[in-house]
Design a protein around this motif. Structure first.
Motif, PDB file in Angstrom:
ATOM      1  N   ASP A 158      -2.273 114.136  29.482  1.00  0.00           N
ATOM      2  CA  ASP A 158      -3.032 114.196  30.937  1.00  0.00           C
ATOM      3  C   ASP A 158      -3.360 115.401  31.202  1.00  0.00           C
ATOM      4  O   ASP A 158      -3.774 115.850  32.430  1.00  0.00           O
ATOM      5  CB  ASP A 158      -1.976 113.602  31.995  1.00  0.00           C
ATOM      6  N   LYS A 208       8.606 112.218  34.465  1.00  0.00           N
ATOM      7  CA  LYS A 208       7.023 112.068  34.731  1.00  0.00           C
ATOM      8  C   LYS A 208       6.471 110.741  35.048  1.00  0.00           C
ATOM      9  O   LYS A 208       5.815 110.591  35.962  1.00  0.00           O
ATOM     10  CB  LYS A 208       6.274 112.481  33.165  1.00  0.00           C
ATOM     11  N   ASP A 209       7.053 109.769  34.560  1.00  0.00           N
ATOM     12  CA  ASP A 209       6.524 108.447  35.058  1.00  0.00           C
ATOM     13  C   ASP A 209       6.800 108.271  36.269  1.00  0.00           C
ATOM     14  O   ASP A 209       6.072 107.613  37.230  1.00  0.00           O
ATOM     15  CB  ASP A 209       7.111 107.180  34.273  1.00  0.00           C
ATOM     16  N   SER A 251      -2.302 113.111  39.271  1.00  0.00           N
ATOM     17  CA  SER A 251      -1.888 113.204  37.904  1.00  0.00           C
ATOM     18  C   SER A 251      -1.001 114.184  37.507  1.00  0.00           C
ATOM     19  O   SER A 251      -0.475 114.912  38.364  1.00  0.00           O
ATOM     20  CB  SER A 251      -3.186 113.497  37.056  1.00  0.00           C
ATOM     21  N   VAL A 252      -0.047 113.860  36.563  1.00  0.00           N
ATOM     22  CA  VAL A 252       0.798 114.770  36.243  1.00  0.00           C
ATOM     23  C   VAL A 252       0.807 115.339  34.709  1.00  0.00           C
ATOM     24  O   VAL A 252       0.401 114.239  33.834  1.00  0.00           O
ATOM     25  CB  VAL A 252       2.478 114.115  36.504  1.00  0.00           C
ATOM     26  N   THR A 275      -5.553 116.478  34.287  1.00  0.00           N
ATOM     27  CA  THR A 275      -4.807 116.935  35.263  1.00  0.00           C
ATOM     28  C   THR A 275      -5.554 118.484  35.915  1.00  0.00           C
ATOM     29  O   THR A 275      -5.820 118.611  37.340  1.00  0.00           O
ATOM     30  CB  THR A 275      -3.355 117.471  35.027  1.00  0.00           C
ATOM     31  N   GLU A 316       4.621 110.282  38.739  1.00  0.00           N
ATOM     32  CA  GLU A 316       3.144 109.617  38.801  1.00  0.00           C
ATOM     33  C   GLU A 316       3.174 108.341  39.794  1.00  0.00           C
ATOM     34  O   GLU A 316       2.055 107.829  40.229  1.00  0.00           O
ATOM     35  CB  GLU A 316       2.882 109.124  37.152  1.00  0.00           C
TER      36      GLU A 316
END
Length: 368
Positions: free
Chosen positions: A95, A46-47, A57-58, A99, A50
């Protein structure tokens, strides 16, 4: 009947595609995670997503709109006892709300800065406020909820927490189904889908870079993604087909009807040739003659409208009952259908009426 039905179906299908669902579905791609390495390192995955330019956004979770959701209960305290309430569970991350662009109506969204949000916090929707007996969104804040944790090792484990926020109702299912009591909570163990909010300006390059990151974590599997708006379009394929078919059949019916009306108007004008000649000799204008020949056909169309309207309303209202969210069949539908039918009839009859009205009356009388 076909004209009325076509108008209703066209309006309902357009409503299905254009209704505000309570969240932003544009430019959101989502896909399932695959491979042990991706699941083990989902935070790192995920990082890296992003960090991609063009990724707004994720969110990683279970229960995205248009996809599978969990039908599981939630318990509330009533008279000192826990009461089970049916609910839809959305397993989200910090998030998810950002998102999807969900709107908070009370309280706050989940925050990583609040250490208790993971294990002791819930967010509910407006329908849940009403169904769980919390009266208003503001009064729902701080209410206690209890959930039976999905845990194979300890099936009796409970998650006890408080409502920290209320989101505006949003349609995560098709418009055939009403919005239900919905509970959002942080539960990483259930996360297996990824939603990526993309910026339109860098869409193509962002997609390529998402695939590059995917290949780092799951090179043995292909990236199979969909866009959220496409998911909702697919839901209404049968309605789109009905709209197309009804439009075609309505057009054919009008065409066939006009052929018959055209022939009938020609017969009527021929049969009343002598009458038309005498009226013209006595001073009747072209407008008077056209009105004379057209009014009988218009009367029949209006009678047909009176017969067709209640029948069409009955069947179309029955069809609309299948939708939890639907249009109302307003009076304007019948007005439009009536004006359309009368206009089509006048255009069809008008050719012969005008032809008869401008013909030489002396010739017609002599012939007769």
């Amino acid at each position: 009947m076909l004209i009325i039905s076509a108008i209703v179906v066209f309006n309902q299908v357009n409503y299905l595609h254009n209704k505000d669902l309570g969240f932003s579905k544009d430019q959101i791609m989502f896909f399932p995670m695959r491979g042990d390495e991706m699941f083990t390192n989902k935070d790192a995955f995920k990082d890296q997503l992003e960090q991609i330019p063009g990724v707004a956004s994720v969110s990683v979770g279970y229960g995205f709109p248009g996809d599978a959701v969990a039908g599981d209960g939630i318990k509330t305290l009533k008279n000192g006892q826990l009461v089970e309430n049916p609910a839809t569970q959305l397993m989200v991350d910090y998030d998810y709300i950002q998102t999807l662009g969900l709107e908070m109506v009370a309280g706050r969204p989940f925050s990583e800065e609040m250490g208790t949000d993971r294990d002791k916090a819930f967010i509910i929707n407006e329908t849940a406020v009403k169904n769980l007996g919390f009266e208003t969104p503001e009064k729902a804040i701080g209410q206690q909820l209890t959930w039976n944790v999905w845990n194979n090792t300890n099936p009796d484990s409970l998650k006890v927490g408080q409502v920290i926020g209320v989101v505006k109702d949003f349609n995560y299912k098709s418009l055939y189904e009403k919005v239900e009591t919905t509970v959002l909570q942080i539960f990483p163990d259930a996360a297996w889908k990824v939603a990526v909010k993309l910026e339109t300006a860098q869409l193509e390059s962002s997609l390529d870079q998402v695939e590059t990151v995917w290949n780092k974590f799951s090179p043995e599997y292909p990236l199979e993604y969909k866009f959220l708006d496409e998911n909702f379009e697919v839901m209404y394929q049968s309605e789109d087909k009905l709209k197309t078919l009804l439009g075609v059949f309505t057009g054919l019916a009008i065409f066939v009807g006009c052929l018959g009306l055209f022939g009938l108007a020609a017969f009527s004008a021929e049969r009343r040739k002598r009458e038309i000649g005498i009226r013209k000799v006595l001073g009747a204008s072209v407008e008077n003659i056209v009105m004379l020949l057209s009014k009988d056909f218009v009367k029949l169309v209006l009678v047909a409208l009176l017969i067709a309207s209640p029948i069409a309303w009955y069947f179309m209202d029955g069809w609309l009952q299948d939708f939890a969210y639907r249009i109302n069949i307003g009076w304007y539908v019948f007005l439009i259908a009536g004006i359309s039918a009368v206009s089509i009839a006048l255009l069809t009859v008008g050719f012969h009426a005008i032809k008869a009205a401008v013909s030489n009356p002396v010739k017609n009388i002599r012939t007769e």
